[in-house]
Design an enzyme around this catalytic site. Structure first.
Site, PDB file in Angstrom:
ATOM      1  N   GLY A  70       0.815  -1.209   0.000  1.00 56.23           N
ATOM      2  CA  GLY A  70       0.000   0.000   0.000  1.00 56.23           C
ATOM      3  C   GLY A  70       0.845   1.254   0.000  1.00 56.23           C
ATOM      4  CG  ASP A  84       4.002  -2.608  -4.576  1.00 56.42           C
ATOM      5  OD1 ASP A  84       2.961  -3.254  -4.793  1.00 56.42           O
ATOM      6  OD2 ASP A  84       4.828  -2.922  -3.701  1.00 56.42           O
ATOM      7  CG  ASN A 113       4.974  -1.650 -19.246  1.00 56.93           C
ATOM      8  OD1 ASN A 113       4.607  -2.259 -18.244  1.00 56.93           O
ATOM      9  ND2 ASN A 113       4.603  -1.994 -20.468  1.00 56.93           N
TER      10      ASN A 113
END
Length: 303
Positions: A48, A249, A273
């Site tokens: 997170g 993440d 990407n």
């Protein structure tokens, strides 16, 4: 609806905050074996918090909703997020529980990770309610699997009822209810997670039956998604990997930023990407996450 025209309101990330204890070794030990490591680094992490930092460094206004312990790691994690301009008003500091930790071994650019949830297990419906005014005005809400399944379920259902887009990153993997898949806007499994989630289905079947919803990452092959019953492949960027911790993440945070800004799917995935590629060129999860100018420079170089 995601804001596809004007300026972004904000992104809310609901999830884990961990201190990463990263050990670099030439090779991983066999069972019963001791090896000497090269170095050990304490690095702010948690899926997170990582996604929040990634999005904030790329220019988004980001709120983190989560829990840490009343300890040194918790203080370090909050400061690290704040240093990257993440709003931590809803990062709750709890007594009598330790901050979550991730124990990471890096060898030849690849990592293995053991997560101890700690305070992350305490992220509850009560915390979601306290932060709801902020969550409910988000352009997009990011979720992962390092908080309780009950809390994830509550967020997905509540957001669906109020038409708030949710991006679910199904990692670390646990069984994903079919209802979640139907109610989230995006779900971002890697190939392994997708195979577990959609048992018995091929990659093409998964993607064409979930057009624009399933964004499947496939390492060096890039990223795949379905569009008009066709499979679209967006290639990655060729870089020398130092540490892959946090790459997924970074991808999720960057994708959320790009979609919130009105970029189309191809542009958003290419942007993500590029951010993920840059993130693996440095050691550590958050410490390796790029800033906006670095991503834009890579995109210009690789048109």
């Amino acid at each position: 609806m995601i804001n596809l025209g004007g300026m972004m309101k904000h992104i809310s990330v609901i999830g884990s905050c961990n201190m990463d204890l990263v050990v670099e070794v030439d090779r991983r030990p066999m069972p019963g074996e001791t090896v000497l490591g090269n170095k050990m680094v304490l690095s702010p992490g948690g899926k997170g918090a990582n996604q929040a930092v990634a999005a904030a460094r790329l220019g988004a206004k980001v709120y983190m909703i989560g829990c840490v312990g009343n300890d040194a790691y918790g203080q370090m994690l909050k400061k690290a997020m704040e240093d990257s301009n993440v709003n931590t008003d809803y990062v709750y500091v709890l007594d009598n529980v330790h901050t979550g930790t991730a124990h990471i071994t890096v060898s030849n650019g690849e990592n293995t990770i053991i997560v101890i949830k700690g305070a992350n297990s305490e992220v509850s419906q009560k915390h979601i309610e306290e932060a709801w005014e902020t969550i409910s005005t988000s352009d997009i809400v990011l979720l992962q699997h390092e908080i309780s399944k009950e809390t994830i379920d509550y967020v997905i259902k509540r957001c669906y009822e109020e038409n708030i887009p949710v991006l679910l990153n199904p990692a670390p993997y646990m069984d994903v209810p079919e209802e979640w898949i139907k109610k989230v806007k995006y779900i971002t499994p890697n190939e392994h997670e997708a195979a577990l989630m959609f048992k018995g289905y091929t990659r093409n079947e998964i993607l064409t039956s979930n057009n624009g919803k399933v964004i499947m990452t496939a390492g060096k092959e890039g990223v795949f998604y379905g569009e008009n019953n066709s499979i679209i492949n967006i290639s990655g960027f060729d870089v020398k990997a130092v540490d892959t911790t946090g790459a997924g993440d970074t991808f999720n945070g960057a994708f959320a930023v790009a979609r919130s800004e009105g970029k189309n799917m191809k542009e958003s995935i290419r942007f993500a990407n590029a951010a993920a590629a840059l993130s693996v060129t440095k050691f550590g999860a958050q410490s390796g996450m790029p800033y906006r100018k670095d991503v834009e420079e890579l995109l210009k170089c690789k048109k």
